[in-house]
Scaffold this active site. Structure first.
Site, PDB file in Angstrom:
ATOM      1  N   LYS A  53       4.453  -5.211  -7.721  1.00 26.67           N
ATOM      2  CA  LYS A  53       5.622  -5.229  -6.555  1.00 26.67           C
ATOM      3  C   LYS A  53       6.770  -6.553  -6.644  1.00 26.67           C
ATOM      4  O   LYS A  53       7.885  -6.441  -5.954  1.00 26.67           O
ATOM      5  CB  LYS A  53       5.134  -5.554  -5.311  1.00 26.67           C
ATOM      6  CG  LYS A  53       3.874  -4.244  -5.179  1.00 26.67           C
ATOM      7  CD  LYS A  53       4.716  -2.938  -4.716  1.00 26.67           C
ATOM      8  CE  LYS A  53       3.732  -1.892  -4.507  1.00 26.67           C
ATOM      9  NZ  LYS A  53       4.475  -0.623  -4.391  1.00 26.67           N
ATOM     10  N   SER A 269      -7.030  -0.384  -7.043  1.00 26.46           N
ATOM     11  CA  SER A 269      -5.846   0.898  -7.296  1.00 26.46           C
ATOM     12  C   SER A 269      -5.642   0.760  -8.804  1.00 26.46           C
ATOM     13  O   SER A 269      -5.371   1.938  -9.260  1.00 26.46           O
ATOM     14  CB  SER A 269      -4.546   0.543  -6.452  1.00 26.46           C
ATOM     15  OG  SER A 269      -3.970  -0.717  -6.821  1.00 26.46           O
TER      16      SER A 269
END
Length: 308
Positions: A53, A269
């Site tokens: 991110k 994840s």
């Protein structure tokens, strides 16, 4: 004789991206080696704020500045499940913004503490409302004039940075040999941007783009299956060839195995994407499969996934 040039030292902002691609050695097993498959992880946890991110966070802020939408000193607002919040908190610190982050109260302690360390202010929402409630609250606060929402879910600067950086890096690092790309699906910026780039480089199905989503009843930080009303507007289903469901148990066990058997301490994840990559490898031959290791395992120590 001319004076020597003053060296140009990079800033934190300059070292986002260009992350390594590493080969799994033990988890694929001898069967995959015999079939000629290679499984590679893109180590996005090597970014300065620790996740994939970092790329969209800096992209969204820089490009909003270029358009004149924001300027240093403004208040920025974002709903986040963790990694985007940390990355935005870092980017806001670098560029001089007040950062308000809205997140469900049940997310890991490490993530919340990291955001605060960067100077961000947190607003915690009820667990029962999930990310949908957090997103609604962010929009409400913007309407009330409390700040500007960058909106990772609808902001084209999110997938754009993956099209411009992550996709080309993977293509170059595999020397164009990539056959499958696997990414956990949250905001969908990574899979949309990388998928578009790879499909342009090898049209006609030469690279298969696979998204990892949580199986029914599973809560995997960073992987979401959105209700239709909340499906990210940046998501382009034309860039995704297949969706594979991952159970929480499989993702958590894969996180432990990656650490124990590969020395790769990754988040849950990321482990879900690795699990999907291994499933693909069981069905194909002579494939180069790349999955995104979107963050590092340190952010999940308080969740109980890893041994105490």
């Amino acid at each position: 004789m001319s004076e020597p040039r003053e060296p140009r030292y990079p800033t934190i902002e300059d070292v986002i991206g260009r992350t390594p691609l590493v080969r799994l050695q033990r988890l694929p097993g001898a069967g995959n080696a015999a079939r000629g498959n290679v499984i590679l992880g893109k180590l996005e946890g090597n970014n300065p704020a620790g996740s994939v991110k970092d790329r969209p966070a800096m992209s969204m802020i820089r490009r909003a500045e270029e358009r004149g939408d924001i300027r240093p000193g403004d208040t920025l607002i974002e709903a986040t499940s963790g990694n985007t919040g940390i990355a935005l908190a870092m980017a806001a610190a670098i560029r001089g913004y007040r950062m308000l982050l809205i997140m469900p109260e049940d997310l890991s302690v490490e993530r919340a503490q990291t955001m605060k360390a960067y100077g961000a202010e947190l607003i915690l929402t009820p667990r029962s409302g999930g990310m949908e409630y957090a997103r609604d609250l962010a929009e409400q606060m913007q309407r009330e004039g409390k700040g500007r929402v960058l909106d990772q879910f609808a902001n084209a600067d999110n997938p754009r940075v993956h099209y411009e950086t992550t996709g080309p890096e993977i293509w170059d690092e595999t020397q164009g040999r990539i056959t499958h790309f696997v990414s956990a699906m949250g905001t969908t910026g990574t899979i949309t941007g990388v998928g578009r780039y790879l499909k342009e480089k090898r049209p006609g199905g030469g690279v298969r783009i696979v998204g990892a989503q949580p199986a029914e009843g599973s809560r995997i930080p960073g992987i979401r299956k959105w209700p239709e009303a909340y499906l990210p507007r940046i998501y382009d289903p034309a860039q995704v060839d297949e969706l594979v469901l991952v159970s929480q148990a499989d993702a958590e066990e894969m996180a432990r195995r990656l650490a124990r058997e590969e020395g790769l301490f990754a988040g849950i994840s990321a482990a879900g994407a690795a699990w999907v990559a291994l499933q693909i490898a069981e069905k194909v031959e002579n494939a180069t499969i790349v999955f995104v290791v979107c963050d590092r395992g340190e952010r999940y120590l308080s969740t109980g996934v890893f041994p105490a």
